[in-house]
Motif scaffolding. Structure first.
Motif, short mmCIF file in Angstrom:
data_model
loop_
_atom_site.label_atom_id
_atom_site.label_comp_id
_atom_site.label_asym_id
_atom_site.label_seq_id
_atom_site.Cartn_x
_atom_site.Cartn_y
_atom_site.Cartn_z
N GLN A 4 0.82 -1.21 0.00
CA GLN A 4 0.00 0.00 0.00
C GLN A 4 0.86 1.27 0.00
O GLN A 4 2.00 1.27 0.48
N SER A 5 0.28 2.33 -0.50
CA SER A 5 0.93 3.63 -0.44
C SER A 5 0.80 4.21 0.95
O SER A 5 -0.02 3.74 1.76
N SER A 29 -0.50 7.03 1.83
CA SER A 29 -1.83 7.62 2.04
C SER A 29 -2.87 6.54 2.34
O SER A 29 -3.78 6.75 3.15
N GLN A 30 -2.74 5.41 1.70
CA GLN A 30 -3.67 4.31 1.97
C GLN A 30 -3.47 3.76 3.39
O GLN A 30 -4.44 3.44 4.08
N ARG A 86 6.64 1.65 5.57
CA ARG A 86 7.20 1.74 4.22
C ARG A 86 8.70 1.44 4.20
O ARG A 86 9.30 1.36 3.14
#
Length: 386
Positions: free
Chosen positions: A39-40, A42-43, A57
């Motif tokens: 996922q990014s 923001s997600q 991340r």
């Protein structure tokens, strides 16, 4: 479990700032850990803070070493060593109903035992906990209660600590049938370590006829903060908790409190009003814990049959009583004077009028026969079977 899947679970577990609560939210939204890391930022921030999303991340520095260590540990004995994730069918169902189930559990024991004693049927397990510095009678009680409970088919859950915990595990191993999940030890270290070292042989026995469980990665040392935290797993795996002996500040009272919060019964064995190790049990009884004087009290509460083997043990206990009746009249008088509270030589001399050499000889004889225990500080205590 495949390598990529294990690596993803370990990464989630090791990510700084992401605990089990945040991890469960992420898993509920995105599915398996591999999906979380796809996922990014923001997600991810839909479930966690920006700081946590940033940590997710990045790959934890220790992941490669921890993965290699865990994979090798599993590969060395796949029938005895296991990693259970929240989505694993062998993950204990009883823990899923608690407030803070671990994302991942390390387990050591026969694979067949992973299907037993996890709380799908009630009652099937009981926590037996207490002081690390128990009296001789407390050790005997823990062992005898656990043996009887195991004979009735219950799995005894404890923490592998010195004192009451160790006696509980030993009693359960003695009482369980060969194919039964005798006992579960929930430890506060990685499963590649045994703490305390004095329980190395006991841990080996538990791995053969029970399970060793930890939520901590391999290599985790015995950190003091980990032991109170693991108590929620001890109570979570159990249908009830028995506190054998405990001081007012004992960690066993944490286990009892967690059991109450989880809506489970708490049993406590009373002791002398003068004994420090009994005050925690007395406090629990004042707060509503059920006073028990024998393992049969617990079995009756669970509506479990006592069974033929346990009845035979009662006959054996009667034989022990008959044997105790064979002691001399002077020894019997000394036992009556000693009662069940620790006493020193001076106190016993005042009660019996015996001279020191005679008193010491009688005490040694009773100790050798198993009627009296010698305690630190030159104290003696009568044991319950005498």
């Amino acid at each position: 479990m495949e390598r990529d899947e294990l690596s993803a679970w370990l990464r989630l577990l090791l990510t700084p700032g992401v605990g089990s609560s945040s991890g469960r939210r992420l898993l509920a939204r995105f599915g398996l850990p591999q999906e979380i890391f796809a996922q990014s930022a923001s997600q991810l921030e839909v479930c966690v803070s920006a700081k946590q999303a940033d940590s997710l991340r990045q790959t934890p520095a220790e992941l490669t070493v921890q993965f290699n260590t865990t994979w090798e540990w599993l590969s060395q004995n796949p029938q005895q060593r296991h990693v259970l994730t929240l989505g694993d069918p062998c993950y204990p169902a009883a823990l899923l109903d608690t407030e803070d189930p671990p994302l991942l559990l390390y387990a050591m024991g026969d694979a067949d035992h992973l299907q037993q004693g996890w709380g799908q049927s009630a009652p099937s397990s009981i926590a037996v906990v207490g002081s690390r510095n128990p009296t001789a009678q407390g050790v005997a009680n823990a062992r005898q209660f656990s043996q009887t409970l195991a004979q009735a088919g219950l799995t005894v859950v404890s923490g592998l600590a010195l004192g009451i915990d160790g006696a509980a595990h030993e009693g359960a191993l003695e009482g369980a049938a060969p194919d039964q999940l005798a006992t579960i030890a929930v430890v506060g270290t990685g499963l590649d370590r045994v703490y305390p070292k004095a329980h190395f042989q006991l841990a080996h026995k538990i791995a053969q006829q029970g399970l060793l469980i930890s939520e901590y990665p391999l290599g985790t040392p015995p950190l003091s903060a980990n032991f109170p935290k693991r108590n929620r797993i001890i109570s979570g795996l159990s249908h009830a908790t028995l506190v054998v002996e405990a001081a007012l500040q004992s960690g066993s009272l944490i286990t009892a409190r967690l059991a109450v919060e989880q809506g489970k019964d708490v049993f406590a064995i009373p002791g002398s009003i003068h004994a420090t190790q009994a005050r925690g049990c007395h406090a629990l009884i004042k707060q509503g814990a059920k006073l028990v004087e024998s393992a049969q009290d617990i079995l009756e509460e669970f509506a479990l049959p006592i069974g033929a083997e346990i009845a035979m043990n009662s006959v054996a206990a009667g034989a022990d009583t008959a044997a105790s009746n064979s002691i001399s009249g002077l020894e019997r008088s000394l036992l009556d004077a000693l009662a069940f509270e620790p006493a020193g030589l001076d106190a016993l001399q005042a009660r019996t009028g015996l001279d020191t050499p005679t008193l010491q000889a009688l005490l040694m004889g009773l100790e050798l026969q198993g009627h009296v225990a010698r305690l630190p500080g030159s104290l003696f205590q009568r044991l319950a079977q005498s």
